[in-house]
Design a protein around this motif. Structure first.
Motif, short mmCIF file in Angstrom:
data_model
loop_
_atom_site.label_atom_id
_atom_site.label_comp_id
_atom_site.label_asym_id
_atom_site.label_seq_id
_atom_site.Cartn_x
_atom_site.Cartn_y
_atom_site.Cartn_z
N HIS B 119 0.82 -1.22 0.00
CA HIS B 119 0.00 0.00 0.00
C HIS B 119 0.85 1.27 0.00
O HIS B 119 0.32 2.36 0.09
CB HIS B 119 -0.95 -0.01 1.20
N ASP B 120 2.17 1.08 -0.03
CA ASP B 120 3.07 2.22 -0.03
C ASP B 120 4.17 1.98 -1.05
O ASP B 120 5.02 1.12 -0.87
CB ASP B 120 3.71 2.41 1.34
N ALA B 121 4.14 2.77 -2.13
CA ALA B 121 5.17 2.60 -3.17
C ALA B 121 5.97 3.88 -3.33
O ALA B 121 5.46 4.98 -3.07
CB ALA B 121 4.50 2.23 -4.50
N GLU B 161 -0.59 4.46 -1.74
CA GLU B 161 0.07 5.76 -1.73
C GLU B 161 1.35 5.65 -2.56
O GLU B 161 2.08 4.66 -2.46
CB GLU B 161 0.44 6.17 -0.30
#
Lengths: 186, 438
Positions: B119-121, B161
């Motif tokens: 969920h966080d790149a 995100e």
């Protein structure tokens, strides 16, 4: 990014570490309102304050052109990180400047593909024309010449970077025209 | 060679291809939507494994297998780091995607993140690509506004995100663990593996690091399926790949070709390089970025551009950075340019690399200054033996591979620099500043 509660904390948090050094008596710094908002966004979105150092240094360079004395300490204070962690990055990465890089910093690629297309002739020509050596800034602070490593424009060489822009397929005539144009812009 | 679907460069050349509107008008984001709405994450991993897609950054590791190493339910967030730190000399391919088709990469990021439950790149872009950082940031902003990033993407409940991060000039940050350290706010020094990033990566959490081109291949693969992808290229090297063609050829540039295409087609084909500049003959070619062994002209004419064929010839596909060298170039001078680069970019943590790259650079420098000593070529080989395979990352090997192959294949040019007499002049190397070593 999403925040403080869910993401891992700084791995070094809690270790004994002197906080940011004594605030220097030097002039204090302040971002423009727009960059201050950008800074707040960086602090809010990056998972740790250490991760946020690099983007904050970029923001400083956008604001002041280079990392003037006192800025690393100021960044350390604002991010609440030890100032050595800021200097660690400044000394390792070549694109953070602790000296004024001059108004026009001509960064000519010297790597293989540009070399094969005659980069050395371009470098020699600029040296002669501006009377500066590689790594030197002219006395009036107008010009600086640097040899840099591959810029990722290998098919369009010789190439140089000035500020945020690449100038590709360089010839001596092209370089002369650019320098003349920039001289007038003073 | 025109009978294959363009997977990576299909939008390049279309006006305003970098905007969301144009990307969507050409079918963009349909693949991500289909993936999120109709497939389970493990099915996505399965398709990518079946497609045979291999990492396009240089190592060629199968992408689906890499994803499969990510432990689920580790209790930690999973991170995706897109490696846009393109800095291998001779390589300028990712730039085309980032500059002209950033939404293709963003769509790939959505697919990859969904597959590995991330969920966080982050998109780590090399510092020099300042204008590209702005362009990619704009595309990311557009995607947020359109509900393609952020919370509840396309109403599927999937959150993602994406942060665009600008590097600051260090070749070593293209190495995946160097990139991770850099993103943690440290010097970009690579880490010892294992543990591999898939298990212990960014902030000690499971992390996938994928190259831009790898990520940009995903929308097509998920839209058309693994079999369609396998229908292009060779059995073991499926799909298309971007090749950066540079050096004294008529039409240098970035070209998309099916893997397995003859190298001579890239250099001499009418649709591609169109051959050498007038008056220059082909002398050699480095097929996969500056770090891989060089090929002679004869080998170049026989080589095929896929992982296995080039490995059989003792070199590598690497990043697909094809550097053509003409007969007007001096091989010792070209090698000197490369060794100065590796010397400058060695991060300094492993002695064999820090000292070895410096010595190779220095020895060649004195040879080119007319102050070589008899036995210098043997000395170079001894230094190489003390560098290859003995360090944390492969930068050391990356300096050794061109060195050994240049000398082995063009030995006469190097030997000609050495004196016949036994009493060479004393040589004082140019002092290098501390900064030079960073």
């Amino acid at each position: 990014m999403k925040q403080d509660t869910e993401l891992p904390k700084d791995p070094e948090q809690g270790k004994v570490e002197s906080p940011a050094e004594e605030p220097s008596a030097e002039p204090s710094f302040a971002f423009s309102p727009e960059r201050e908002a950008k800074f707040q966004e960086i602090v809010r979105r990056y998972p740790t304050s250490f991760s946020a150092i690099m983007p904050t240094l970029w923001l400083c360079q956008a604001e002041w052109g280079w990392l003037k004395p006192g800025i690393p300490e100021w960044v350390a204070e604002r991010l609440e990180v030890p100032v050595r962690r800021v200097y660690e990055l400044i000394s390792f990465y070549t694109m953070f400047y602790t000296e004024n890089p001059g108004k026009y910093n001509l960064q000519v690629c010297r790597n293989i593909s540009c070399h094969l297309m005659g980069a050395q002739n371009i470098i020699d020509h600029i040296k002669k024309k501006l009377g500066i050596e590689v790594g030197q800034t002219s006395a009036d602070g107008m010009w600086r010449l640097e040899e840099v490593e591959c810029l990722g424009a290998c098919g369009y060489g010789p190439v140089m970077q000035v500020g945020d822009r690449y100038y590709e397929h360089l010839t001596i005539e092209k370089v002369d025209a650019l320098i003349e144009e920039w001289s007038k812009s003073e | 060679m025109s009978d294959f679907p363009k997977i990576l460069l299909d939008n390049v050349g279309v006006e305003n291809s970098h905007t969301l509107q144009v990307y969507r008008s050409r079918g963009g984001y349909k693949s991500a939507e289909k993936t999120l709405k109709t497939m389970k994450p493990e099915e996505v991993v399965g398709v990518v494994k079946d497609s045979g897609l291999r990492g396009r950054g240089g190592a060629g590791f199968p992408t689906g297998v890499k994803w499969g190493f990510v432990p689920q339910n580790s209790g930690k967030p999973v991170y995706l780091l897109v490696n846009a730190d393109e800095s291998e000399p001779g390589t300028f391919k990712d730039r085309d995607i980032l500059d002209h088709d950033p939404h293709k990469m963003i769509e790939g990021i959505i697919i990859a993140s969904y597959a590995v439950n991330c969920h966080d790149a982050f998109i780590y872009i090399r510092g020099e690509y300042g204008w590209i950082v702005k362009r990619v940031q704009k595309a990311v902003d557009e995607a947020y506004e359109a509900g393609l990033l952020g919370k509840d993407i396309l109403g599927t409940g999937f959150d993602l995100e994406v942060i665009v991060h600008q590097g600051a000039g260090a070749y070593i940050c293209g190495e995946e663990t160097g990139l991770i350290n850099s993103l943690e706010g440290k010097k970009g020094q690579p880490r010892i593996k294992p543990p591999f990033p898939a298990v212990v990566g960014f902030l000690d959490s499971p992390t996938v690091v994928n190259n831009v081109e790898t990520i940009a291949s995903l929308p097509w693969i998920l839209e058309h399926g693994a079999d369609a992808y396998r229908g292009i290229g060779t059995e073991k090297s499926p799909g298309t790949k971007l090749f950066s063609l540079s050096g004294p050829v008529k039409r240098p540039g970035v070209y998309e070709l099916p893997l397995g295409t003859p190298l001579r087609e890239l250099i001499f084909g009418e649709e591609y390089g169109q051959g050498m500049l007038p008056g220059i003959e082909l002398k050699a070619c480095i097929p996969g970025g500056s770090s891989v062994p060089v090929l002679t002209a004869e080998e170049t004419m026989a080589a095929k551009l896929d992982y296995e064929s080039l490995a059989e010839m003792g070199t590598m596909l690497g990043s697909g950075g094809c550097i053509v060298i003409g007969d007007d170039a001096s091989m010792p001078e070209v090698l000197k340019v490369l060794l100065q680069f590796y010397h400058h970019e060695s991060c300094g943590q492993c002695t064999p690399c820090r000292e070895g790259t410096g010595w190779l650079d220095t020895i060649l420098e004195r040879m080119l200054a007319g102050k070589g000593r008899p036995g210098d070529l043997d000395l170079i080989e001894r230094v190489c033996q003390n560098m290859a395979g003995l360090t944390i990352c492969v930068l050391s090997d990356a300096a050794v591979m061109p060195t050994r192959s240049f000398i082995a294949k063009f030995r006469d040019e190097f030997a000609a620099l050495l004196p016949k007499d036994e009493e060479p002049e004393e040589f004082v190397p140019i002092a290098r500043s501390a900064e030079d070593r960073s």
